[in-house]
Design an enzyme around this catalytic site. Sequence first.
Site, PDB file in Angstrom:
ATOM      1  N   GLU A 225       1.039  -1.233  -0.278  1.00 22.23           N
ATOM      2  CA  GLU A 225       0.206   0.131   0.153  1.00 22.23           C
ATOM      3  C   GLU A 225       0.824   0.994  -0.107  1.00 22.23           C
ATOM      4  O   GLU A 225       0.499   2.073   0.902  1.00 22.23           O
ATOM      5  CB  GLU A 225      -0.889  -0.064   1.047  1.00 22.23           C
ATOM      6  CG  GLU A 225      -1.825  -1.112   1.240  1.00 22.23           C
ATOM      7  CD  GLU A 225      -2.717  -1.298   2.898  1.00 22.23           C
ATOM      8  OE1 GLU A 225      -4.300  -1.351   1.980  1.00 22.23           O
ATOM      9  OE2 GLU A 225      -2.085  -0.968   3.681  1.00 22.23           O
ATOM     10  N   VAL A 226       1.521   1.812  -1.141  1.00 21.59           N
ATOM     11  CA  VAL A 226       2.162   3.062  -1.600  1.00 21.59           C
ATOM     12  C   VAL A 226       1.884   3.052  -2.441  1.00 21.59           C
ATOM     13  O   VAL A 226       1.168   3.107  -3.408  1.00 21.59           O
ATOM     14  CB  VAL A 226       4.083   3.028  -1.260  1.00 21.59           C
ATOM     15  CG1 VAL A 226       4.575   3.570  -1.188  1.00 21.59           C
ATOM     16  CG2 VAL A 226       4.677   1.325  -0.343  1.00 21.59           C
TER      17      VAL A 226
END
Length: 541
Positions: free
Chosen positions: A357-358
């Site tokens: 989740e970047v």
Amino acid sequence: MRTNLQTFGKMERSLIFLIGTAFLFSCGNADPSGGKTPAVPVTPSATPEAPPTMKSLIPKPQSVQPAPGGFSLTAAAGIYVQTGSGEIAAIGGYLAEKLKPATGFDLAVIPAAGAPGAGNIYITLDGGDPALGEEGYTLAVTPDLIALVAYMPAGLFRGVQTLRQLLAAPIEQSTVQPGPWVVPAGVIRDQPRFSWRGAMLDVARHFFAPEDVKAFIDWMAYYKMNRLHLHLSDDQGWRIEIKSWPNLAMVGGATSVGGDPGGWYTQTQYAEIVAYAQSRYITVIPEIEMPGHTNAALASYAELNCDGVAREPHTGIDVGFSTLCVGGDATYQFVDDVIREVAALTPGPYLHIGGDEVQTLSPEEYISFVQKAQGVVNKYGKRMIGWDEIGRIDLLPQTIVQYWNGPLAQEAARKGAKLIMSPSSRTYLDQKYTSATELGLNWAGNIEVQEAYSWDPATQLEGVSEGQVLGVEAPLWTETIRTWADAEYMVLPRLIGIAEIGWSSASGREWNEYRLRLAEHGPRLTAWKVNYYRSPQVPWK
Ligand code: TNX
């Protein structure tokens, strides 16, 4: 020492008898006379009815062959352990410790060169079948003797859990109970389906004390799980002392979701948790999130941010906004130092770098960073693990991908990577049971006890076969979990089903049968005084 070759011979004979009887039973050709070879053939009769405790074992063993009668455990019993092994003596000591509170018996652990006489327990690797592997065991119970045999110590430890479950539920009470303590006779031969049977605890969103983590380890051990993944850092908190970067714990460790109290483990406390897990044949996998989920680090050190300005602490539950400065020199010094210290504290071969989740990096930036992190993990002698997203990089052959949600893990598997299966819609212990559950999130759906149980790791993902699956892991994310009682409620009983999925073979694994076995565990969970969810799907005792 009450051992001699004669009794060993006797034990071997009874073992051979039991196994032989079991074979007959499995062929539907049982001898109801109790083993005295009859002069004339008898009419075949049914296998003896298994006593309730044998029927309610979780995880379900590979094979159970009941025999008539049972072994009565008395205060005079000794736990005889194969001589010359401190490790096996420790397993005997663990068993004695588990049996003591409810029985009141102070069972002695006695080194033995062979099997003891009647009325005793014998724990040994002597005669252990290599085909049982690292964690398999044979537990042979006659009215005279309990013999637990394995090829490796881990197998003995797993077998001890079976023995505990073969005693009636009051054995789990913390005060002396009336008994009697009878272990049903028979032979259990057992080994796990998957080598990875894990649970994850997010101590970053909310911090949990070492005592709580140890309780979690004890639940895992009881259900034969073997991997504890600790999610040690995230936006809201940094939970492990790093000597070369002390502000990570001092500053980053001070916060939690919602402004709740923070906390962190000193390196000594972490080492104690690891040792406690190790004594239960559970490997700890530390996770240090990077490059995203790093706000606590970014708040602790200005130089980890591209603009050189330390971030404010984050106590909300949004995700995806934070990243280390992937072009900065300080970042790579940080990554090297943190991975070096955490690797040195961790005897297990794995180190998890998160990687999920970047939202604020380009794919190229992400790939270049994770590629470098993989090199550092490898340099410090560990196998890297990361969530789905690391499937984008060139993975080393030993790198493991933990599937949670997306297609990237599948892609990685296609390129040959091994997967840990944590499908969010089945294994996420932070998801609500039903829409009425007060705690938890529900972005992956409500997960009742049945949904958490009724799936198979080898058929969950198209194109990913059993050979590419190391096993299963259930994470407890703790954004909404503020107290340990909350954690108990979300973890139990769903984790028990995950443990069975990891251990027991797929054939014959069926919800309507499992729920009856699970019901029998209610009194055990009650004896532990845990706040478990009494799902209406289970006919609790
Ligand atoms: C997704 S699973 C996350 C976590 C959250 C969780 C909440 C994963 C790799 N990332 O950061 O805590 O959902 O359910």
